[in-house]
Design an enzyme around this catalytic site. Structure first.
Site, short mmCIF file in Angstrom:
data_model
loop_
_atom_site.label_atom_id
_atom_site.label_comp_id
_atom_site.label_asym_id
_atom_site.label_seq_id
_atom_site.Cartn_x
_atom_site.Cartn_y
_atom_site.Cartn_z
CG HIS A 482 -1.68 -1.25 1.14
ND1 HIS A 482 -3.39 -0.18 1.35
CD2 HIS A 482 -2.00 -2.15 1.06
CE1 HIS A 482 -4.08 -1.80 0.91
NE2 HIS A 482 -2.87 -2.68 0.86
CD GLU A 484 -2.02 4.75 2.48
OE1 GLU A 484 -1.13 3.61 1.49
OE2 GLU A 484 -2.63 4.70 3.56
CB CYS A 537 -7.46 0.84 3.51
SG CYS A 537 -6.30 -0.06 4.58
CB CYS A 601 -3.23 1.95 5.53
SG CYS A 601 -2.45 0.27 4.53
#
Length: 780
Positions: A482, A484, A537, A601
């Site tokens: 992901h 980030e 998310c 996240c």
């Protein structure tokens, strides 16, 4: 309505209209001919009106029908001719009030006004009312500038002849009656005008400042099918209009929605004509006072622009219509030639005076609206017209203009850097769904000073995690790709290089700490800022976008799932709560088919606000580093983002001296990214300042395109850590030791981590899920 093409040589069209009465069933059939469908429809409709109301054909089909009949002049033209004869100059002033256009006409000392759905209709109405005033003017009145409408002042002008040699007739248009005029012997609707019944009702309401008629579907009635008959459906519509506190209504039924509404409007017109003598027009509201007058002939004073934008907060005008009304901008549209047909991208440049505003979207309309919204926001700080932000659960009043400007700059810098570093990549590698970046700034407050000192340190993209069958025991795969998460790993690599540069007396952002001389810390005045193109998310994204601010719009069942720890799942997108899940995953269980789970996240970002973003290895060299701000490019809800990233960690206790609870400034981007439904890319991209070029990895395998380990994997970062240790100490103090043991030796970091996990469990948020421990049991 149905049409069939004639077999005649000239290919005329036949058009049939059917109408059903309100109280008694009647069947009217009218036939119209023409050289086009439109002409045939018009002729058929004209005949129908003749049967229904005895109206003479308002649509002549040939030039012979208009011989000897003079076409009526436009009221605006009549006023202009009157002024030319008498040496006057009409002054039209446009304005907007209650979501409608208004026009004020000044002639001498007399003012008249008109209102309509567009500028033209408002101007015509004002001119018509002025004509009515002029018809009543007599010679010798107090106003010397005004003369009777038909008074001749110049024999030369008054005796002008037309091209055909005939003297022109002075035709007067019928003036619009006032709301309180005596209606005896008059009709409410001008059926001879040939206008559509729905339009007649609309204009009737606009002239008298009434609420517009409301059309409601009563139901759909389906005719059953018998044998070879065709199954048909009839739509039944009810139209309601309020006059003087009383409601008037009528219904209509047809096989098409449009026809049903038309019939309902026709029936309501008949109904109003029948009861016109009982309608109380005295209770009809008058034209509202004009709030701000906008004269397009003169420039709007800078100080008045704020007032103009506050004409009506509930106005239904969009941003582009308002900008066109106020500024008359120059607009240019360009299509991105590099984008495929299914991912079209349009860029709009809107120029107002010396200022230029841009908007980019997947359609021209959206791009224009975004550029216009940026113009309104810049000219008067007005963000209510920002079409993308209107559906978001945040208000511009929650942030200062400096903060919103800072967030916009951060977003632009990261996206520009991504476009620059990926321009040489293949199209499928450039495709991204989520973008993240970390920036450094010489000021630690986003709302102070300019934004020229911002610099992008890392840029990443990605949305997926590694497959369970790609697990590796030597730390050479990326578990979580992901954007980030990759941004933080890239930042850790950047910090390791800064530690090495500090020891070598090179330029570095690190200095020795005054409270702990054996540790390094970031130089005073420097700050770090995270950008994510959409909400992370997990808990930060579990909400309904159209909910009101706060929790009053949420149900009790919705509140129960707020704050829960959530996990990403293998071979899928999105997250699920960790409740009733195995908190410790096993290596053999995953290889046997158990889904590999990774914490969301939102949960990781919340933990970083206590642990820091430097990770466990770097705490051997430096104090924790925290984000000063987090900017979200889309799906931003201030209430939910705050809960997910900071509120859940407020209960952390017994933290070490080096750690604290960080509360970063959470900012939205005023022009939120548009949601584009598409399949996530199977690739992720990372770029680090001063660390080579861009690197592309495959998310399902967690490796580079050539199957080599990524520079962001655990193994690569551990190797980088050992290189820094050798540069600082002259030896390899951790040679032969396991990666897991080196992380465990960071006692302060592990203590803070324990406090975070216990806080989540204590408040009922769930238990943190751990990866199989075999993943960390490797050495250099």
């Amino acid at each position: 309505m149905r049409s069939s093409r004639s077999t005649a040589a000239h290919d005329n069209y036949n058009m049939f209209y059917q109408s059903y009465g309100n109280y008694q069933y009647k069947d009217y059939t009218c036939k119209g001919y023409g050289s086009s469908k439109k002409e045939a429809k018009v002729n058929a409709a004209a005949k129908l009106m003749g049967q229904l109301w005895g109206v003479k054909n308002p649509y002549p089909t040939s030039e012979q029908e208009v011989v000897g009949e003079e076409k009526q002049k436009n009221p605006i033209s009549m006023i202009q001719e009157y002024c030319n004869r008498n040496g006057l100059k009409p002054e039209y002033v446009d304005s907007i009030a209650a979501g409608m256009f208004q026009c004020k006409l000044n002639l001498g000392t007399v003012d008249t006004s008109g209102q309509g759905m567009n500028k033209r209709s408002a101007k015509v109405l004002a001119a018509s009312r002025m004509i009515k005033v002029l018809e009543n003017v007599k010679d010798g009145d107090s106003d010397e500038k005004l003369r009777p409408l038909n008074a001749a002042t110049d024999t030369t002008k008054s005796n002008r002849r037309s091209k055909g040699g005939q003297r022109r007739k002075d035709v007067r248009p019928t003036a619009t009656p006032a709301e309180t005029d005596n209606l005896e012997g008059k009709k409410l609707f001008d059926l001879d005008s040939g206008k559509h019944p729905i339009s007649l009702l609309q204009e009737f309401c606009q002239k008298r400042v009434l609420e517009l008629p409301v059309y409601n579907k009563k139901g759909v009635f389906t005719t059953p099918r018998f044998g070879n008959s065709i199954k048909t459906s009839n739509f039944d519509y009810l139209v309601t209009m309020s006059i003087g506190g009383k409601d008037y209504f009528a219904s209509g039924s047809a096989t098409k929605i449009k026809n049903a509404k038309t019939i309902a409007a026709q029936n309501l017109i008949r109904r109003l004509e029948e009861v016109k003598d009982t309608i109380n027009f005295e209770r009809v509201s008058k034209v509202p006072a004009e709030k701000v007058v906008v004269d397009k002939k003169t420039a709007v004073p800078p100080g008045e622009k704020d007032k103009i934008l506050e004409i009506d907060p509930d106005s239904k005008m969009n941003a582009l219509a308002l900008v066109n009304q106020l500024y008359s901008p120059t607009i240019s549209v360009e299509e991105n030639p590099d984008k495929p047909d299914h991912l079209k991208e349009f860029s709009v440049t809107l120029k107002v005076e010396e200022s230029v505003y841009t908007g980019t979207a997947n359609s021209k309309k959206k791009a224009k609206l975004m550029a216009a919204a940026a113009c309104l926001e810049d000219k008067a700080g007005h963000s209510q017209y920002n079409t993308a932000a209107m559906n978001q659960s945040w208000s511009a009043s929650d942030f200062t203009q400096a903060e919103l400007g800072f967030a916009k700059t951060v977003s632009n810098l990261v996206q520009q850097k991504y476009d620059l570093v990926t321009k040489e990549l293949q199209e499928h590698e450039q495709k991204r769904k989520v973008l993240a970046g970390i920036l450094i700034r010489s000021s630690d407050k986003p709302d102070v000073g300019g934004t020229d000192d911002l610099q992008v340190l890392v840029v990443t993209s990605g949305t997926k995690c590694v497959d369970g069958d790609s697990l590796c025991s030597n730390g050479q795969v990326l578990n979580d790709s992901h954007a980030e998460i990759l941004a933080r790993r890239a930042f850790k690599r950047f910090l390791l290089e800064q530690v090495k540069r500090h020891h070598n007396s090179d330029t570095s952002i690190l200095v020795k700490s005054t409270t702990a001389p054996f540790l390094l810390t970031v130089k005073s005045g420097l700050s770090f800022h995270l950008f994510i193109s959409t909400a992370p998310c997990g808990d930060a994204r579990i909400y309904t976008p159209n909910n009101k601010l706060g929790t009053e719009a949420e149900s009790e069942s919705s509140k129960k799932v707020r704050g829960l720890l959530r996990s990403k799942i293998e071979c899928g997108e999105g997250t699920i709560p960790v409740t009733n899940m195995n908190t410790v995953q096993t290596w053999d269980g995953v290889l046997a088919g158990e889904r590999l789970c990774t914490m969301s996240c939102s949960d990781k970002l919340a933990a970083w606000n206590v642990l820091g973003i430097q990770g466990a290895l770097l705490t051997h060299f430096m104090r924790p580093v925290y984000f000063n701000s987090i900017t979200i490019g889309g799906c931003f809800s201030l209430y939910h983002i705050t809960r997910a990233l900071t509120t859940r960690i407020e209960g952390c206790q017994e933290l070490p001296d080096t750690s604290r609870i960080n509360r970063p400034l959470l900012l939205p981007v005023s022009q939120q990214e548009q949601r584009v439904p598409s399949k996530s890319s199977g690739y992720s991209v990372n770029w680090i300042l001063g660390d080579g070029g861009v690197e592309v990895t495959k998310t399902n395998s967690g490796r580079c395109l050539d199957e080599a380990p990524s520079r962001l994997c655990k193994n690569s970062l551990f190797n980088k850590f050992n290189d820094v240790c050798q540069a600082v100490t002259g030896k390899l103090p951790y040679k032969g030791r396991l990666y897991l043991d080196i992380k465990t030796d960071a006692a302060a970091y592990q203590l803070a981590k324990k406090s975070v996990f216990e806080n989540f469990e204590k408040h009922g948020y769930g238990t943190w899920i751990r990866k199989p421990m075999e993943q960390n049991m490797f050495s250099v």
